[in-house]
Design a protein around this motif. Structure first.
Motif, PDB file in Angstrom:
ATOM      1  N   PHE A 190      20.469 -38.177 -17.444  1.00  0.00           N
ATOM      2  CA  PHE A 190      21.333 -36.466 -16.805  1.00  0.00           C
ATOM      3  C   PHE A 190      21.710 -35.894 -17.990  1.00  0.00           C
ATOM      4  CE2 PHE A 190      20.249 -39.442 -12.744  1.00  0.00           C
ATOM      5  CZ  PHE A 190      20.732 -38.639 -12.121  1.00  0.00           C
ATOM      6  N   GLY A 191      22.077 -36.446 -19.095  1.00  0.00           N
ATOM      7  CA  GLY A 191      23.086 -36.310 -20.047  1.00  0.00           C
ATOM      8  C   GLY A 191      22.132 -34.218 -20.520  1.00  0.00           C
ATOM      9  N   ILE A 192      22.730 -33.741 -21.341  1.00  0.00           N
ATOM     10  CA  ILE A 192      22.764 -33.078 -21.861  1.00  0.00           C
ATOM     11  C   ILE A 192      21.730 -32.680 -22.154  1.00  0.00           C
ATOM     12  CG2 ILE A 192      23.499 -32.947 -24.538  1.00  0.00           C
ATOM     13  CD1 ILE A 192      24.431 -30.315 -24.635  1.00  0.00           C
ATOM     14  N   GLU A 193      20.528 -33.425 -22.891  1.00  0.00           N
ATOM     15  CA  GLU A 193      18.820 -33.350 -23.401  1.00  0.00           C
ATOM     16  C   GLU A 193      18.118 -32.916 -22.589  1.00  0.00           C
ATOM     17  OE1 GLU A 193      21.542 -36.751 -23.154  1.00  0.00           O
ATOM     18  OE2 GLU A 193      22.067 -36.712 -25.391  1.00  0.00           O
ATOM     19  N   SER A 194      18.563 -33.536 -20.612  1.00  0.00           N
ATOM     20  CA  SER A 194      16.958 -33.160 -19.300  1.00  0.00           C
ATOM     21  C   SER A 194      17.982 -31.837 -19.684  1.00  0.00           C
ATOM     22  CB  SER A 194      17.528 -33.365 -18.818  1.00  0.00           C
ATOM     23  OG  SER A 194      19.109 -33.598 -18.005  1.00  0.00           O
ATOM     24  N   LYS A 195      18.681 -30.713 -20.302  1.00  0.00           N
ATOM     25  CA  LYS A 195      18.970 -29.345 -19.497  1.00  0.00           C
ATOM     26  C   LYS A 195      18.386 -28.832 -20.640  1.00  0.00           C
ATOM     27  CE  LYS A 195      22.009 -31.422 -16.640  1.00  0.00           C
ATOM     28  NZ  LYS A 195      22.199 -33.041 -16.744  1.00  0.00           N
ATOM     29  N   VAL A 196      19.116 -29.170 -22.102  1.00  0.00           N
ATOM     30  CA  VAL A 196      18.132 -28.335 -23.671  1.00  0.00           C
ATOM     31  C   VAL A 196      16.674 -28.945 -23.369  1.00  0.00           C
ATOM     32  CG1 VAL A 196      18.020 -29.022 -25.774  1.00  0.00           C
ATOM     33  CG2 VAL A 196      19.502 -29.199 -24.642  1.00  0.00           C
ATOM     34  N   ALA A 197      16.041 -29.889 -22.732  1.00  0.00           N
ATOM     35  CA  ALA A 197      14.456 -29.471 -22.901  1.00  0.00           C
ATOM     36  C   ALA A 197      14.141 -28.575 -22.041  1.00  0.00           C
ATOM     37  CB  ALA A 197      13.695 -31.507 -22.174  1.00  0.00           C
ATOM     38  N   LEU A 198      14.541 -28.523 -20.586  1.00  0.00           N
ATOM     39  CA  LEU A 198      14.675 -27.722 -19.385  1.00  0.00           C
ATOM     40  C   LEU A 198      14.809 -26.126 -20.364  1.00  0.00           C
ATOM     41  CD1 LEU A 198      13.168 -26.753 -16.786  1.00  0.00           C
ATOM     42  CD2 LEU A 198      15.543 -26.970 -15.956  1.00  0.00           C
ATOM     43  N   ALA A 199      15.624 -25.888 -20.350  1.00  0.00           N
ATOM     44  CA  ALA A 199      15.623 -24.966 -21.359  1.00  0.00           C
ATOM     45  C   ALA A 199      14.660 -23.993 -22.074  1.00  0.00           C
ATOM     46  CB  ALA A 199      17.204 -24.389 -21.757  1.00  0.00           C
ATOM     47  N   ALA A 200      14.853 -25.654 -23.195  1.00  0.00           N
ATOM     48  CA  ALA A 200      13.632 -24.800 -24.240  1.00  0.00           C
ATOM     49  C   ALA A 200      12.113 -24.565 -23.427  1.00  0.00           C
ATOM     50  CB  ALA A 200      13.269 -26.483 -25.538  1.00  0.00           C
ATOM     51  N   PHE A 201      11.746 -25.395 -22.610  1.00  0.00           N
ATOM     52  CA  PHE A 201      10.713 -25.314 -21.954  1.00  0.00           C
ATOM     53  C   PHE A 201      10.225 -23.976 -21.225  1.00  0.00           C
ATOM     54  CE2 PHE A 201       8.180 -26.420 -17.494  1.00  0.00           C
ATOM     55  CZ  PHE A 201       6.747 -26.332 -17.956  1.00  0.00           C
ATOM     56  N   ILE A 202      11.476 -23.544 -20.758  1.00  0.00           N
ATOM     57  CA  ILE A 202      11.371 -22.022 -20.241  1.00  0.00           C
ATOM     58  C   ILE A 202      10.759 -21.136 -20.929  1.00  0.00           C
ATOM     59  CG2 ILE A 202      12.689 -20.792 -18.971  1.00  0.00           C
ATOM     60  CD1 ILE A 202      13.365 -22.280 -16.818  1.00  0.00           C
ATOM     61  N   ALA A 203      11.365 -21.071 -21.884  1.00  0.00           N
ATOM     62  CA  ALA A 203      11.607 -20.403 -23.558  1.00  0.00           C
ATOM     63  C   ALA A 203      10.514 -20.192 -24.109  1.00  0.00           C
ATOM     64  CB  ALA A 203      13.033 -20.434 -24.411  1.00  0.00           C
ATOM     65  N   THR A 204       9.644 -21.338 -24.012  1.00  0.00           N
ATOM     66  CA  THR A 204       8.737 -21.258 -25.057  1.00  0.00           C
ATOM     67  C   THR A 204       8.013 -20.680 -25.088  1.00  0.00           C
ATOM     68  OG1 THR A 204       9.132 -23.897 -25.923  1.00  0.00           O
ATOM     69  CG2 THR A 204       6.928 -23.218 -26.369  1.00  0.00           C
ATOM     70  N   PHE A 205       6.693 -20.781 -23.927  1.00  0.00           N
ATOM     71  CA  PHE A 205       5.696 -19.823 -23.969  1.00  0.00           C
ATOM     72  C   PHE A 205       5.982 -18.861 -24.262  1.00  0.00           C
ATOM     73  CE2 PHE A 205       2.846 -17.175 -21.664  1.00  0.00           C
ATOM     74  CZ  PHE A 205       1.067 -18.080 -21.976  1.00  0.00           C
ATOM     75  N   PRO A 206       6.647 -17.502 -23.727  1.00  0.00           N
ATOM     76  CA  PRO A 206       7.372 -15.977 -24.908  1.00  0.00           C
ATOM     77  C   PRO A 206       7.302 -16.349 -26.267  1.00  0.00           C
ATOM     78  CG  PRO A 206       8.661 -16.427 -23.119  1.00  0.00           C
ATOM     79  CD  PRO A 206       8.378 -17.758 -23.326  1.00  0.00           C
ATOM     80  N   ILE A 207       7.498 -16.974 -26.890  1.00  0.00           N
ATOM     81  CA  ILE A 207       7.487 -17.167 -28.257  1.00  0.00           C
ATOM     82  C   ILE A 207       6.313 -17.377 -29.105  1.00  0.00           C
ATOM     83  CG2 ILE A 207       8.846 -18.674 -30.530  1.00  0.00           C
ATOM     84  CD1 ILE A 207      10.612 -18.818 -28.688  1.00  0.00           C
ATOM     85  N   VAL A 208       5.538 -18.128 -27.937  1.00  0.00           N
ATOM     86  CA  VAL A 208       4.246 -19.171 -28.910  1.00  0.00           C
ATOM     87  C   VAL A 208       2.975 -17.095 -28.388  1.00  0.00           C
ATOM     88  CG1 VAL A 208       1.963 -19.679 -28.221  1.00  0.00           C
ATOM     89  CG2 VAL A 208       4.041 -21.405 -27.662  1.00  0.00           C
ATOM     90  N   VAL A 209       3.174 -17.019 -27.695  1.00  0.00           N
ATOM     91  CA  VAL A 209       2.291 -15.274 -27.621  1.00  0.00           C
ATOM     92  C   VAL A 209       3.165 -14.297 -27.580  1.00  0.00           C
ATOM     93  CG1 VAL A 209       1.660 -13.898 -25.913  1.00  0.00           C
ATOM     94  CG2 VAL A 209       1.755 -16.088 -24.898  1.00  0.00           C
ATOM     95  N   GLY A 210       4.340 -14.357 -28.425  1.00  0.00           N
ATOM     96  CA  GLY A 210       4.582 -13.245 -29.450  1.00  0.00           C
ATOM     97  C   GLY A 210       4.354 -13.137 -30.740  1.00  0.00           C
ATOM     98  N   THR A 211       3.886 -14.728 -31.126  1.00  0.00           N
ATOM     99  CA  THR A 211       4.315 -15.163 -32.480  1.00  0.00           C
ATOM    100  C   THR A 211       2.109 -15.365 -33.125  1.00  0.00           C
ATOM    101  OG1 THR A 211       5.211 -16.985 -32.628  1.00  0.00           O
ATOM    102  CG2 THR A 211       3.579 -17.187 -33.974  1.00  0.00           C
ATOM    103  N   ALA A 212       1.412 -15.572 -31.072  1.00  0.00           N
ATOM    104  CA  ALA A 212      -0.125 -15.309 -31.856  1.00  0.00           C
ATOM    105  C   ALA A 212      -0.529 -13.831 -31.763  1.00  0.00           C
ATOM    106  CB  ALA A 212      -0.504 -16.041 -29.944  1.00  0.00           C
ATOM    107  N   ALA A 213       0.056 -12.694 -31.085  1.00  0.00           N
ATOM    108  CA  ALA A 213      -0.004 -11.782 -31.265  1.00  0.00           C
ATOM    109  C   ALA A 213       0.114 -10.769 -32.402  1.00  0.00           C
ATOM    110  CB  ALA A 213       0.779 -11.204 -30.005  1.00  0.00           C
TER     111      ALA A 213
END
Length: 287
Positions: free
Chosen positions: A147-170
């Motif tokens: 229930f600490g900050i780690e789970s929130k950081v993980a979810l925030a990174a999980f949502i923000a990762t895919f656009p960065i993947v697509v932008g880098t590959a493109a």
């Protein structure tokens, strides 16, 4: 002997031969004036709806009630109250989550954009994961990380990762074929081609992915606090909503929007400094 009439070329106004794009009056407004106009119209509609009772005040407070509560929240933040501690926790979740998303997203984007294996085998799984509802992963992150900050950081990174993947590959695929052939003819290695041609050429697309990720990272952190507990602004919003304190909910959301805007502006400022030769027509927030 008959007079010979000489035909002189008619003088043509230069302005009639030059094509110019006609700009509508609304498009020629300065950004600050256009934003102010939209803001005034929005507040006017909001005041009209609440004043004539179209919506219950329990559901939608008046603009003045929201403004008064924003002053209260601002005073609490300035005096170092409990809201400042909550804001600091949310800021850490956003910053850590975005940094983690950049690291993972850029790495996966390099693999997808630079290797045939990544494009054929890895990208379909990334797309499948991105199509899944992100909110459904919040309980899993809480079960895995607590229930600490780690789970929130993980979810925030999980949502923000895919656009960065697509932008880098493109971005890696944006290099001109002639430039690729030139580097190959000059005997450049794969790493030289990547760092000296593909990455500089693809920086506009990469920063586009970063800006989309900057928008999503805030949503991920707050969603994690809603569903997995926490001590940040998301928890304050949840408590205020349970008490039907809608002015407090609105004021906290507006402060969170300022934080999200600051993260987005930071990425855009970095883009202007790094990709100084590229001018954007869409997505800017500067004047």
């Amino acid at each position: 002997m008959s007079d010979v009439q000489t035909n002189k070329p008619s003088e043509v106004d230069i302005d009639d031969t030059v094509w110019t794009e006609e700009v509508a009056l609304i498009d020629s407004m300065p950004r600050w004036l256009a934003m102010s106009l939209v803001f005034i119209v929005f507040i006017g509609i909001w005041q009209f709806v609440t004043s004539f009772g179209f919506v219950s005040p329990i559901i939608l407070p008046t603009p003045m009630e929201t403004f008064k509560d924003m002053i209260f929240v601002g005073q609490n933040l300035l005096t170092g109250g409990y809201m400042l501690t909550a804001l600091w926790i949310t800021l850490l979740e956003v910053v850590y989550g975005f940094a983690l998303a950049i690291t993972i997203g850029f790495t996966l984007g390099l693999i997808v954009g630079e290797t045939a294996f990544g494009e054929k085998a890895l990208m379909p799984y990334l797309v499948a994961i991105d199509t899944m509802p992100k909110v459904a992963f919040a309980p899993l992150f809480v079960a895995w990380l607590g229930f600490g900050i780690e789970s929130k950081v993980a979810l925030a990174a999980f949502i923000a990762t895919f656009p960065i993947v697509v932008g880098t590959a493109a971005g890696l695929h944006a290099a001109d074929e002639n430039a690729r052939m030139l580097f190959k003819t000059m005997g450049a290695s794969r790493m030289q081609t990547l760092f000296k041609m593909k990455l500089p050429t693809g920086l506009p697309q990469i920063f586009t992915g970063l800006k989309i990720g900057a928008v999503g990272v805030m949503a991920g952190a707050i969603t994690g606090e809603f569903l997995g507990g926490g001590k940040g602004f998301g928890e304050l919003i949840r408590v205020a909503a349970s008490q039907l304190n809608t002015p407090r909910v609105f004021s906290l959301i507006l402060y969170l929007s300022l934080i999200g805007l600051a993260v987005y502006a930071t990425v855009q400022w970095t883009q202007r400094k790094v990709v100084f030769w590229h001018k954007e027509r869409v997505g800017g927030i500067d004047g």
